[in-house]
Design a protein around this motif. Structure first.
Motif, PDB file in Angstrom:
ATOM      1  N   GLY A  43       0.781  -1.211   0.044  1.00 50.32           N
ATOM      2  CA  GLY A  43       0.074  -0.024   0.006  1.00 50.32           C
ATOM      3  C   GLY A  43       0.881   1.105  -0.125  1.00 50.32           C
ATOM      4  O   GLY A  43       2.123   1.281  -0.385  1.00 50.32           O
ATOM      5  N   VAL A  44       0.303   2.430   0.320  1.00 53.10           N
ATOM      6  CA  VAL A  44       0.884   3.694   0.165  1.00 53.10           C
ATOM      7  C   VAL A  44       1.448   4.059   1.743  1.00 53.10           C
ATOM      8  O   VAL A  44       0.975   4.723   2.427  1.00 53.10           O
ATOM      9  CB  VAL A  44       0.046   4.775  -0.366  1.00 53.10           C
ATOM     10  CG1 VAL A  44       0.987   5.939  -0.395  1.00 53.10           C
ATOM     11  CG2 VAL A  44      -0.513   4.275  -1.640  1.00 53.10           C
ATOM     12  N   LEU A  45       2.562   3.392   1.803  1.00 58.58           N
ATOM     13  CA  LEU A  45       3.168   3.710   3.185  1.00 58.58           C
ATOM     14  C   LEU A  45       4.766   4.500   2.788  1.00 58.58           C
ATOM     15  O   LEU A  45       5.427   4.078   2.041  1.00 58.58           O
ATOM     16  CB  LEU A  45       3.539   2.575   4.178  1.00 58.58           C
ATOM     17  CG  LEU A  45       4.307   2.530   5.217  1.00 58.58           C
ATOM     18  CD1 LEU A  45       3.536   3.369   6.313  1.00 58.58           C
ATOM     19  CD2 LEU A  45       4.770   1.041   6.040  1.00 58.58           C
ATOM     20  N   ARG A  46       4.917   5.222   3.619  1.00 58.10           N
ATOM     21  CA  ARG A  46       6.477   6.125   3.568  1.00 58.10           C
ATOM     22  C   ARG A  46       6.945   5.881   4.943  1.00 58.10           C
ATOM     23  O   ARG A  46       6.685   5.742   5.869  1.00 58.10           O
ATOM     24  CB  ARG A  46       6.261   7.550   3.423  1.00 58.10           C
ATOM     25  CG  ARG A  46       7.503   8.257   3.325  1.00 58.10           C
ATOM     26  CD  ARG A  46       7.298   9.747   3.341  1.00 58.10           C
ATOM     27  NE  ARG A  46       8.326  10.608   3.616  1.00 58.10           N
ATOM     28  CZ  ARG A  46       8.327  11.848   3.952  1.00 58.10           C
ATOM     29  NH1 ARG A  46       7.300  12.432   4.200  1.00 58.10           N
ATOM     30  NH2 ARG A  46       9.171  12.468   4.261  1.00 58.10           N
ATOM     31  N   LEU A  47       8.501   5.182   4.895  1.00 56.90           N
ATOM     32  CA  LEU A  47       9.352   5.147   5.658  1.00 56.90           C
ATOM     33  C   LEU A  47      10.497   6.134   5.639  1.00 56.90           C
ATOM     34  O   LEU A  47      11.099   6.110   4.698  1.00 56.90           O
ATOM     35  CB  LEU A  47       9.865   3.792   5.783  1.00 56.90           C
ATOM     36  CG  LEU A  47       9.203   2.582   6.414  1.00 56.90           C
ATOM     37  CD1 LEU A  47       9.879   1.215   6.283  1.00 56.90           C
ATOM     38  CD2 LEU A  47       9.158   2.709   7.976  1.00 56.90           C
ATOM     39  N   ARG A  48      10.639   6.860   6.676  1.00 58.61           N
ATOM     40  CA  ARG A  48      11.844   7.789   6.629  1.00 58.61           C
ATOM     41  C   ARG A  48      12.979   7.330   7.669  1.00 58.61           C
ATOM     42  O   ARG A  48      12.809   7.293   8.712  1.00 58.61           O
ATOM     43  CB  ARG A  48      11.283   9.372   7.222  1.00 58.61           C
ATOM     44  CG  ARG A  48      12.248  10.379   7.208  1.00 58.61           C
ATOM     45  CD  ARG A  48      11.960  11.534   8.104  1.00 58.61           C
ATOM     46  NE  ARG A  48      12.753  12.731   7.998  1.00 58.61           N
ATOM     47  CZ  ARG A  48      13.715  12.888   8.846  1.00 58.61           C
ATOM     48  NH1 ARG A  48      13.851  12.000   9.642  1.00 58.61           N
ATOM     49  NH2 ARG A  48      14.696  13.933   8.758  1.00 58.61           N
ATOM     50  N   ILE A  49      13.931   6.969   6.837  1.00 59.16           N
ATOM     51  CA  ILE A  49      14.989   6.221   7.667  1.00 59.16           C
ATOM     52  C   ILE A  49      16.420   6.928   7.736  1.00 59.16           C
ATOM     53  O   ILE A  49      16.566   7.895   6.704  1.00 59.16           O
ATOM     54  CB  ILE A  49      15.332   4.667   7.051  1.00 59.16           C
ATOM     55  CG1 ILE A  49      15.755   4.832   5.704  1.00 59.16           C
ATOM     56  CG2 ILE A  49      14.282   3.893   7.130  1.00 59.16           C
ATOM     57  CD1 ILE A  49      16.298   3.533   5.227  1.00 59.16           C
ATOM     58  N   VAL A  50      17.073   6.913   8.711  1.00 56.56           N
ATOM     59  CA  VAL A  50      18.486   7.671   8.586  1.00 56.56           C
ATOM     60  C   VAL A  50      19.331   6.535   8.559  1.00 56.56           C
ATOM     61  O   VAL A  50      19.312   5.749   9.500  1.00 56.56           O
ATOM     62  CB  VAL A  50      18.514   8.527   9.956  1.00 56.56           C
ATOM     63  CG1 VAL A  50      19.826   9.401  10.067  1.00 56.56           C
ATOM     64  CG2 VAL A  50      17.363   9.702   9.943  1.00 56.56           C
ATOM     65  N   VAL A  51      20.229   6.755   7.750  1.00 61.08           N
ATOM     66  CA  VAL A  51      21.527   5.534   7.653  1.00 61.08           C
ATOM     67  C   VAL A  51      22.672   5.819   7.957  1.00 61.08           C
ATOM     68  O   VAL A  51      23.107   7.246   7.762  1.00 61.08           O
ATOM     69  CB  VAL A  51      21.210   4.882   6.301  1.00 61.08           C
ATOM     70  CG1 VAL A  51      20.020   4.139   6.220  1.00 61.08           C
ATOM     71  CG2 VAL A  51      21.560   5.896   5.153  1.00 61.08           C
ATOM     72  N   ASP A  52      23.633   5.227   8.383  1.00 55.95           N
ATOM     73  CA  ASP A  52      25.009   5.620   8.537  1.00 55.95           C
ATOM     74  C   ASP A  52      25.662   4.447   7.764  1.00 55.95           C
ATOM     75  O   ASP A  52      25.732   3.364   8.266  1.00 55.95           O
ATOM     76  CB  ASP A  52      25.392   5.474  10.026  1.00 55.95           C
ATOM     77  CG  ASP A  52      26.757   5.814  10.251  1.00 55.95           C
ATOM     78  OD1 ASP A  52      27.550   6.344   9.577  1.00 55.95           O
ATOM     79  OD2 ASP A  52      27.250   5.603  11.452  1.00 55.95           O
ATOM     80  N   GLY A  53      26.031   4.838   6.648  1.00 54.28           N
ATOM     81  CA  GLY A  53      26.619   3.754   5.534  1.00 54.28           C
ATOM     82  C   GLY A  53      25.470   2.993   5.256  1.00 54.28           C
ATOM     83  O   GLY A  53      24.525   3.098   4.611  1.00 54.28           O
ATOM     84  N   GLU A  54      25.505   1.652   5.494  1.00 49.79           N
ATOM     85  CA  GLU A  54      24.630   0.342   4.973  1.00 49.79           C
ATOM     86  C   GLU A  54      23.783   0.265   6.403  1.00 49.79           C
ATOM     87  O   GLU A  54      23.113  -0.668   6.266  1.00 49.79           O
ATOM     88  CB  GLU A  54      25.498  -0.720   4.784  1.00 49.79           C
ATOM     89  CG  GLU A  54      26.037  -0.478   3.287  1.00 49.79           C
ATOM     90  CD  GLU A  54      24.963  -0.405   2.190  1.00 49.79           C
ATOM     91  OE1 GLU A  54      24.120  -0.974   2.151  1.00 49.79           O
ATOM     92  OE2 GLU A  54      25.368   0.752   1.320  1.00 49.79           O
ATOM     93  N   ALA A  59      14.295   4.774  12.094  1.00 50.20           N
ATOM     94  CA  ALA A  59      13.212   4.624  11.428  1.00 50.20           C
ATOM     95  C   ALA A  59      11.909   5.250  11.781  1.00 50.20           C
ATOM     96  O   ALA A  59      11.244   5.033  12.855  1.00 50.20           O
ATOM     97  CB  ALA A  59      12.992   3.190  10.912  1.00 50.20           C
ATOM     98  N   GLU A  60      11.329   5.826  10.952  1.00 52.33           N
ATOM     99  CA  GLU A  60       9.788   6.452  11.200  1.00 52.33           C
ATOM    100  C   GLU A  60       8.669   6.017  10.142  1.00 52.33           C
ATOM    101  O   GLU A  60       8.994   6.672   9.097  1.00 52.33           O
ATOM    102  CB  GLU A  60      10.018   8.110  11.194  1.00 52.33           C
ATOM    103  CG  GLU A  60       8.825   8.781  11.767  1.00 52.33           C
ATOM    104  CD  GLU A  60       8.812  10.289  11.617  1.00 52.33           C
ATOM    105  OE1 GLU A  60       8.129  10.903  11.863  1.00 52.33           O
ATOM    106  OE2 GLU A  60      10.005  10.753  11.120  1.00 52.33           O
ATOM    107  N   PRO A  61       7.948   5.222  10.537  1.00 49.32           N
ATOM    108  CA  PRO A  61       6.870   5.180   9.715  1.00 49.32           C
ATOM    109  C   PRO A  61       5.646   6.100   9.512  1.00 49.32           C
ATOM    110  O   PRO A  61       5.516   6.942  10.459  1.00 49.32           O
ATOM    111  CB  PRO A  61       6.017   3.898  10.219  1.00 49.32           C
ATOM    112  CG  PRO A  61       7.046   3.274  11.403  1.00 49.32           C
ATOM    113  CD  PRO A  61       7.735   4.393  11.836  1.00 49.32           C
ATOM    114  N   ILE A  62       5.736   6.803   8.433  1.00 49.17           N
ATOM    115  CA  ILE A  62       4.706   7.974   8.109  1.00 49.17           C
ATOM    116  C   ILE A  62       3.484   7.501   7.280  1.00 49.17           C
ATOM    117  O   ILE A  62       3.496   6.898   6.213  1.00 49.17           O
ATOM    118  CB  ILE A  62       5.711   9.014   7.323  1.00 49.17           C
ATOM    119  CG1 ILE A  62       6.809   9.472   7.909  1.00 49.17           C
ATOM    120  CG2 ILE A  62       4.588  10.302   7.151  1.00 49.17           C
ATOM    121  CD1 ILE A  62       7.690  10.522   7.135  1.00 49.17           C
ATOM    122  N   ILE A  63       2.427   7.410   8.040  1.00 46.93           N
ATOM    123  CA  ILE A  63       1.312   6.919   7.560  1.00 46.93           C
ATOM    124  C   ILE A  63       0.425   8.178   7.361  1.00 46.93           C
ATOM    125  O   ILE A  63       0.446   9.320   7.353  1.00 46.93           O
ATOM    126  CB  ILE A  63       0.697   6.000   8.588  1.00 46.93           C
ATOM    127  CG1 ILE A  63       0.115   6.695   9.957  1.00 46.93           C
ATOM    128  CG2 ILE A  63       1.462   4.834   8.953  1.00 46.93           C
ATOM    129  CD1 ILE A  63      -0.764   6.050  10.882  1.00 46.93           C
TER     130      ILE A  63
END
Length: 396
Positions: A43-54, A59-63
């Motif tokens: 479905g239409v879900l957005r995940l805002r993730i912050v990464v350090d390298g790999e 992680a923040e699910p944005i609904i």
């Protein structure tokens, strides 16, 4: 710049923090958006993730991309019309969604539903559960790169979908439940066709299982990946197959029985609760696969009961204007994805004053904030797919 620990910084602060890496190169945490359109998000879900390298730092699910205000729409429709809306939030579990509404209204009315309706509802709920699980058993390997299983899963779905379409007239949104029973009686010869479909699906299910269980690539992508500790699952209110894969032995069909489940889950009955202890992606897939077999057994047992019952009504005749007595009730059912609850408040009118929906997927997605940090980006899709959620069920 003073270096701070990752746990002491907010996602926004981490995204802007710059330090000196090896060889004096400037490095920074990177913010990535997964979705809102992504094959693994159902479905239409957005995940805002912050990464350090790999490695994922946060992680923040944005609904809310699919929010249609179902709970407010309920309040301006009578109890017959609500069923049309209540089956849509989890489009893979439409029949189960309808059940919570009608069971709550019937309880407040003090209504006794005909026995044939009770067992027919139970059989249809379990067939709907199998359809739900087969969808994920086909789509999850697809997300990991295995194309073949989805064809096997949809072959079995079509076999069962045909008998559900025959009885209700719908392929996805059945709208077959009514306050007091079902819309109409079962078609002549329908139970025999359902029994044949169950036998065929059960006979062919090992073909799908053979593609999944023991597959070296699939196991490498899922074993020990996406661990969900029992305590974390309890804290976030996770339910259904995901919770049971983390060792939480809870199933409302057994623990707070409704319909015919009290008899089915009694000692010696076909009902049993499937659990695992590992709490990883593989354990969640294994629970889903075994639960499919259990639901086929339950549906078959319901058909046996229906055949033994004498002919009789399948619904209760209702007044032209249906008004529910003043009061409130919370009705929870064990939907394919977990606990589905309706909190109904009535002021004695033909429409509810308030109807609050507690959907399973909302809690099952919320726990991603705890599961994803520390994981590799390459494992993120494997974890997302194993959470078995429907975004409409999150957003309502």
């Amino acid at each position: 710049m003073t270096e701070t620990t990752a746990s002491a910084r907010s996602p926004r602060q981490r995204a802007l923090t710059v330090g000196l890496g090896a060889g004096g190169l400037a490095t920074a945490d990177m913010v990535l958006n997964i979705g809102p359109q992504h094959p693994a998000t159902h479905g239409v879900l957005r995940l805002r993730i912050v990464v350090d390298g790999e490695r994922i730092v946060s992680a923040e699910p944005i609904i809310g991309y699919m929010h249609r205000g179902a709970e407010k729409l309920f309040e301006v429709r009578d109890y017959r019309q609500i069923i049309v809306l209540a089956n849509r939030h989890d489009w893979l579990s439409a029949f189960s969604n309808e059940l919570g509404v009608v069971l709550g209204v019937e309880h407040m009315l003090g209504m006794e539903v005909p026995e044939r309706a009770v067992w027919a509802r139970t059989a249809l709920a379990e067939l709907n559960r199998v359809l739900n699980h087969l969808m994920f058993l086909g789509s999850y390997p697809l997300e990991l790169g295995a194309i073949t299983p989805v064809f096997y899963a949809f072959r079995e779905r079509e076999e069962l979908q045909a008998v559900l379409e025959e009885v209700s007239g719908g392929r996805m949104h059945y709208m077959f439940n009514r306050v007091g029973g079902l819309k109409e009686d079962l078609p002549a010869g329908w139970m025999g066709r359902v029994d044949k479909a169950i036998v065929n699906v059960r006979k062919r299910l090992p073909s799908l299982e053979h593609l999944i269980v023991g597959n070296e690539i699939l196991e490498a992508r899922t074993r020990g990946v996406g661990l969900l500790p029992r305590e974390t699952a309890l804290a976030f209110g996770v339910s259904g197959p995901i919770a049971r894969a983390s060792g939480i032995d809870v199933d409302l069909r057994r623990d707070a029985p409704y319909l015919g489940y009290g008899e089915l889950f009694a000692k010696g009955g076909p009902g049993r609760v499937v659990t695992r202890q590992a709490g990883d992606c593989l354990a969640r897939l294994e629970v889903l696969l075994e639960q499919t077999r259990v639901s086929l057994d339950l549906a078959e047992a319901c058909l046996d009961r229906l055949i033994q019952l004498k002919p009789g009504p399948i619904n209760v005749r209702l007044p032209k204007v249906l008004k529910v007595p003043e009061g409130q009730i919370y009705t929870a059912t064990e939907n394919p994805l977990g606990f589905n609850g309706y909190f109904l408040v009535s002021r004695g009118e033909k429409t509810p004053w308030r109807l609050k929906l507690r959907s399973a997927s909302f809690n099952n997605v919320s726990v991603l904030t705890e599961m994803l940090p520390g994981q590799l980006i390459s494992d993120m899709v494997a974890i997302l797919g194993s959470m078995f959620f429907v975004v409409g069920d999150v957003d309502k």
